[in-house]
Design an enzyme around this catalytic site. Structure first.
Site, PDB file in Angstrom:
ATOM      1  N   HIS A   1       3.811  14.640  16.269  1.00 15.02           N
ATOM      2  CA  HIS A   1       2.663  13.727  16.166  1.00 15.02           C
ATOM      3  C   HIS A   1       1.916  13.953  14.866  1.00 15.02           C
ATOM      4  CE1 HIS A   1      -0.493  16.664  17.534  1.00 15.02           C
ATOM      5  NE2 HIS A   1       0.458  17.154  18.293  1.00 15.02           N
TER       6      HIS A   1
ATOM      7  N   ASP B   1      -1.083  12.618  14.304  1.00 19.19           N
ATOM      8  CA  ASP B   1      -2.539  12.591  14.482  1.00 19.19           C
ATOM      9  C   ASP B   1      -3.057  14.016  14.696  1.00 19.19           C
ATOM     10  OD1 ASP B   1      -1.378  12.743  17.122  1.00 19.19           O
ATOM     11  OD2 ASP B   1      -3.255  12.047  18.005  1.00 19.19           O
TER      12      ASP B   1
ATOM     13  N   ASP C   1      -0.772  22.096  14.217  1.00 17.84           N
ATOM     14  CA  ASP C   1      -0.760  21.060  15.264  1.00 17.84           C
ATOM     15  C   ASP C   1      -1.032  19.686  14.677  1.00 17.84           C
ATOM     16  OD1 ASP C   1      -0.923  19.736  17.678  1.00 17.84           O
ATOM     17  OD2 ASP C   1      -2.794  20.678  18.311  1.00 17.84           O
TER      18      ASP C   1
ATOM     19  N   GLU D   1      -0.997  11.472  20.182  1.00 18.36           N
ATOM     20  CA  GLU D   1      -0.789  12.605  21.084  1.00 18.36           C
ATOM     21  C   GLU D   1      -2.114  13.235  21.480  1.00 18.36           C
ATOM     22  OE1 GLU D   1       0.096  16.593  22.656  1.00 18.36           O
ATOM     23  OE2 GLU D   1      -1.153  16.098  20.947  1.00 18.36           O
TER      24      GLU D   1
ATOM     25  N   HIS E   1      -7.202  22.940  17.083  1.00 18.07           N
ATOM     26  CA  HIS E   1      -8.369  22.273  17.693  1.00 18.07           C
ATOM     27  C   HIS E   1      -9.679  22.988  17.341  1.00 18.07           C
ATOM     28  CE1 HIS E   1      -5.984  20.061  21.091  1.00 18.07           C
ATOM     29  NE2 HIS E   1      -5.252  20.232  19.997  1.00 18.07           N
TER      30      HIS E   1
HETATM   31  N1  BES Z   1       0.245  21.205  20.495  1.00 16.53           N
HETATM   32  C1  BES Z   1      -0.655  20.889  21.546  1.00 16.53           C
HETATM   33  C2  BES Z   1      -0.174  21.306  22.904  1.00 16.53           C
HETATM   34  C3  BES Z   1      -0.034  22.776  23.102  1.00 16.53           C
HETATM   35  C4  BES Z   1      -0.956  23.645  22.600  1.00 16.53           C
HETATM   36  C5  BES Z   1       1.004  23.260  23.826  1.00 16.53           C
HETATM   37  C6  BES Z   1      -0.812  25.001  22.784  1.00 16.53           C
HETATM   38  C7  BES Z   1       1.158  24.602  24.027  1.00 16.53           C
HETATM   39  C8  BES Z   1       0.248  25.476  23.483  1.00 16.53           C
HETATM   40  C9  BES Z   1      -0.914  19.410  21.578  1.00 16.53           C
HETATM   41  O1  BES Z   1      -1.052  18.817  20.326  1.00 16.53           O
HETATM   42  C10 BES Z   1      -2.225  19.193  22.288  1.00 16.53           C
HETATM   43  O2  BES Z   1      -3.205  19.697  21.866  1.00 16.53           O
HETATM   44  N2  BES Z   1      -2.215  18.406  23.331  1.00 16.53           N
HETATM   45  C11 BES Z   1      -3.400  18.021  23.993  1.00 16.53           C
HETATM   46  C12 BES Z   1      -3.012  16.882  24.882  1.00 16.53           C
HETATM   47  C13 BES Z   1      -4.129  16.174  25.538  1.00 16.53           C
HETATM   48  C14 BES Z   1      -5.091  15.607  24.567  1.00 16.53           C
HETATM   49  C15 BES Z   1      -3.590  15.129  26.463  1.00 16.53           C
HETATM   50  C16 BES Z   1      -3.977  19.172  24.785  1.00 16.53           C
HETATM   51  O3  BES Z   1      -3.227  20.007  25.318  1.00 16.53           O
HETATM   52  O4  BES Z   1      -5.199  19.271  24.836  1.00 16.53           O
HETATM   53 MN    MN Z   2      -3.173  19.362  19.686  1.00 14.50          MN
END
Ligand code: BES
Ligand code: MN
Length: 455
Positions: free
Chosen positions: A86, A88, A119, A153, A427
């Protein structure tokens, strides 16, 4: 393979500079004011796919942010891999805590810093470079390659399931490769087989029809912040369990085997607490830290606004208060049903003196990928080769909503080949990506394509 690997090594610096340009585009999907940057970023990604040797590259508009697609199908009879990422990123607040501006990436001796460096721009850029290396050295990749890079995403992949449904033929593949998770620890090759789901809600409490003087009215009229805080405080019991009715109804209990596997990873609570700067960890009673993180559902308030938030003091009885509340879900929990349960429960907890409005922002299912597939073994072998160690298998607490749709709609095994670290501050301010993982990730990607071609 030697040629491919040395090409990747020799070109590391220029790859990093390209990644820098990618990170420089502020592609924040959740803020509408960045929509032009989203388009610019999609175009940048498409150009990189072209440069990497994809013969068909297309940007598909959706009712949200565009999907970038690329393919090279020059190996009929060989497997096809679909590489997902992703473009974004999350918002950057609080901006003042960044050591360098989030979209002016900096590279030091160990890391690249900037929003999206891990990320997910850094993580999927690795695959673009590895595919390119095959074209530049041995002429072509050993398998057919498709890329799908989405721009939503971080806001729940709202439009991607429909896209996959509409373009099932286009996306047809034998394996899906995703690098958007973490290594278990620095230097440890990791394949992830489980992710949590997510349900994101907003609760708005309104009392009076306008802000009031807290002396003239306070005591007689409800305070929405006080009431919201009371509601939030009732969402957990003293054992750290979420109190929403039926919340745990379909939660699958951990097997003894899995509990033992988690234990074998030997996570130290003490070090974990120290790393995040807390005296003690906290969570659902009766579960270890890894169980709490990977296999148990949770509820967290992600943000709360209301009343006077500037410097100094203002005596006011605010009219409104708002909380953003999300729940991490585990396999078999149904986000849509839980959204209803949550709404009903919040309404039941709300006194008549205020009005409450509960809204669903987005949701995604938890995912488990079967451990037995040949593609997964290929992934495990590939990371082991790149890092020179035995691969560990983990579940993780984060979410990638589209994994379930890939599994269901494309019926292809998903390989979660994480290259980030939980300490990369995704984040959060000062997000970064280890150069070691950028480098070894490219090798792992190349080895994976090679392994896959032998299936
Ligand atoms: N890369 C992350 C997901 C992730 C983070 C998996 C750490 C395993 C370990 C992904 O980009 C993400 O942040 N996803 C969001 C999805 C949500 C907004 C639906 C999340 O997990 O908060
Ligand atoms: Mn993320």
């Amino acid at each position: 393979m030697e040629n491919v690997i040395s090409y990747l090594k020799d070109n590391l610096e220029s790859s990093l500079n390209e990644l820098k340009d990618y990170i420089s585009i502020p592609s924040i999907s959740t803020l509408e004011s960045y929509n032009n940057e989203m388009t610019r970023c999609a175009e940048f990604a498409a150009a990189k796919l072209k440069d990497a040797g994809m013969t068909r590259v297309e940007i598909f508009p959706t009712s949200g942010h565009p999907v970038v697609y690329g393919e090279w199908l020059g190996k009929p009879g060989k497997p096809t891999v679909l590489i997902y990422g992703h473009y974004d990123v999350q918002p950057v607040d609080p901006l003042e805590l960044w050591k360098n501006p989030p979209f002016e990436p900096v590279i030091d001796s160990e890391r690249i810093w900037g929003r999206g460096s891990d990320d997910n721009k850094g993580q999927h850029f690795v695959h673009i470079k590895s595919v390119e290396a095959f074209f530049k050295t041995v002429g072509e990749p050993p398998v057919n390659v498709k890329f799908i890079l989405e721009g939503e995403e971080e806001i729940g992949s709202t439009n991607l399931p429909a896209f996959i449904k509409d373009y099932q033929e286009l996306l047809k593949c034998d394996a899906v490769l995703i690098s958007d998770t973490s290594l278990y620890a620095k230097g440890i090759p990791t394949i992830t087989y489980g992710l949590r789901g997510l349900l994101y809600m907003e609760v708005e409490v309104t009392a009076a029809n306008r802000d009031l003087h807290s002396g003239s009215f306070g005591g007689a009229v409800a305070n929405p912040i006080n009431e919201l805080a009371k509601i939030i405080s009732k969402l957990h019991d003293k054992n750290g369990k979420v109190t929403i009715p039926n919340f745990y109804k379909n939660v699958v209990a951990l097997s003894k085997l899995e509990r033992d596997n988690f234990k074998r990873l030997k996570l130290s609570d003490k070090e974990y607490a120290k790393e995040v700067g807390v005296k003690e960890l906290q969570g659902e009673k009766g579960f270890t830290t890894l169980e709490r993180l990977w296999a148990r559902p949770t509820l967290d308030c992600n943000g709360i606004v209301g009343g006077f938030i500037e410097e100094g003091a203002k005596t006011v009885l605010p009219s409104k208060a708002l909380a953003k509340i999300s729940m991490r879900l585990v396999p078999n929990q149904d986000p849509e049903k839980l959204a209803k349960e949550f709404t009903k429960y919040i309404k039941a907890l709300t006194p008549k003196s205020v009005k409450v409005d509960v809204r669903t922002l987005h949701y995604g299912n938890a995912a488990m990928v079967p451990l037995g597939s040949k593609a997964l073994t290929a992934g495990a072998n590939a990371v082991a080769k790149a890092y020179g160690k035995k691969t560990v298998f983990t579940r993780e607490g984060g979410s990638i909503p589209i994994v379930v749709d890939f599994t269901k709609l494309l019926k292809a095994p998903v390989v979660l080949m994480g290259l980030g670290l939980d300490s990369d501050d995704i984040h959060s301010p000062n997000e970064h990506f280890l150069l070691e993982n950028f480098e070894k990730g490219q090798y792992a990607s190349a080895y994976f394509l090679d392994e896959l071609s032998k299936i």
